[in-house]
Motif scaffolding. Structure first.
Motif, PDB file in Angstrom:
ATOM      1  N   SER A  76      -0.139 -40.475 -18.525  1.00  0.00           N
ATOM      2  CA  SER A  76      -1.027 -41.400 -17.248  1.00  0.00           C
ATOM      3  C   SER A  76      -2.993 -41.284 -17.561  1.00  0.00           C
ATOM      4  CB  SER A  76       0.102 -42.074 -15.788  1.00  0.00           C
ATOM      5  OG  SER A  76       1.459 -42.534 -16.406  1.00  0.00           O
ATOM      6  N   CYS A  77      -3.374 -41.589 -16.406  1.00  0.00           N
ATOM      7  CA  CYS A  77      -4.461 -41.157 -16.218  1.00  0.00           C
ATOM      8  C   CYS A  77      -5.144 -42.259 -15.314  1.00  0.00           C
ATOM      9  CB  CYS A  77      -5.552 -41.104 -17.208  1.00  0.00           C
ATOM     10  SG  CYS A  77      -7.189 -40.829 -16.998  1.00  0.00           S
ATOM     11  N   ARG A 133      -3.751 -49.194 -21.511  1.00  0.00           N
ATOM     12  CA  ARG A 133      -4.540 -49.194 -20.194  1.00  0.00           C
ATOM     13  C   ARG A 133      -4.289 -50.730 -19.425  1.00  0.00           C
ATOM     14  NH1 ARG A 133     -10.510 -48.976 -21.836  1.00  0.00           N
ATOM     15  NH2 ARG A 133     -10.811 -49.129 -19.560  1.00  0.00           N
ATOM     16  N   MET A 145      -6.369 -47.661 -15.453  1.00  0.00           N
ATOM     17  CA  MET A 145      -4.586 -46.477 -15.688  1.00  0.00           C
ATOM     18  C   MET A 145      -5.030 -46.845 -16.685  1.00  0.00           C
ATOM     19  SD  MET A 145      -3.557 -45.778 -13.105  1.00  0.00           S
ATOM     20  CE  MET A 145      -1.732 -44.374 -13.402  1.00  0.00           C
ATOM     21  N   ARG A 172       5.368 -39.588 -21.041  1.00  0.00           N
ATOM     22  CA  ARG A 172       4.035 -40.969 -20.870  1.00  0.00           C
ATOM     23  C   ARG A 172       3.283 -40.217 -20.074  1.00  0.00           C
ATOM     24  NH1 ARG A 172       3.983 -45.971 -17.186  1.00  0.00           N
ATOM     25  NH2 ARG A 172       2.894 -47.447 -18.524  1.00  0.00           N
ATOM     26  N   TYR A 230      -2.850 -45.428 -19.993  1.00  0.00           N
ATOM     27  CA  TYR A 230      -1.488 -44.036 -20.925  1.00  0.00           C
ATOM     28  C   TYR A 230      -1.584 -43.274 -21.996  1.00  0.00           C
ATOM     29  CZ  TYR A 230      -0.235 -46.858 -16.730  1.00  0.00           C
ATOM     30  OH  TYR A 230      -0.093 -47.657 -14.989  1.00  0.00           O
TER      31      TYR A 230
END
Length: 124
Positions: free
Chosen positions: A20-21, A72, A78, A18, A80
């Motif tokens: 993430s950003c 998101r 965030m 996974r 994902y």
């Protein structure tokens, strides 16, 4: 807008990861966002995109459709990318990006801000 991608790693074929950003600075909440990837010696490739709005409609590249899911969290700003059934050909540096507008797009020229990338390596 500053984007920070994380969650990459080295896994076996069939495993999941996974990504993430995290978005900081000016908010990306009202912008479409997406994930791209670039393998060594290849051009950057669209992976997935998600719009802004109540339903957050998503689009996917053909090579990941049915295996990857973009999502998101608007409140946390965030983004994902859930990657399942990973294959060696998924090996690449993955980048998150924030679009210029709110509409869905695969066109990387329509993305204004980019994260630094996170490496995903899938071995057979």
């Amino acid at each position: 807008v500053q984007l920070q991608a994380s969650g990459g790693g080295s896994v076996q074929a069939g495993d999941s990861l996974r990504l993430s950003c995290a978005s900081s600075g000016r908010s990306s909440r009202n912008k479409a966002m997406g994930w791209f990837r670039q393998a060594p010696g290849k051009e950057r490739e669209f992976v997935a995109g998600i719009g802004w709005g109540g339903e957050s409609i998503a689009i996917y590249g053909d090579s990941v459709k049915g295996r990857f899911t973009i999502s998101r969290d608007i409140r946390k700003d965030m983004l994902y990318l859930q990657m399942n059934s990973l294959k060696p050909e998924d090996t690449a540096v993955y980048y998150c990006a924030s679009a210029r507008g709110s509409g869905l797009t695969r066109d990387e020229t329509q993305f204004q801000f980019w994260g630094q990338g996170t490496q995903v390596t899938v071995s057979s």
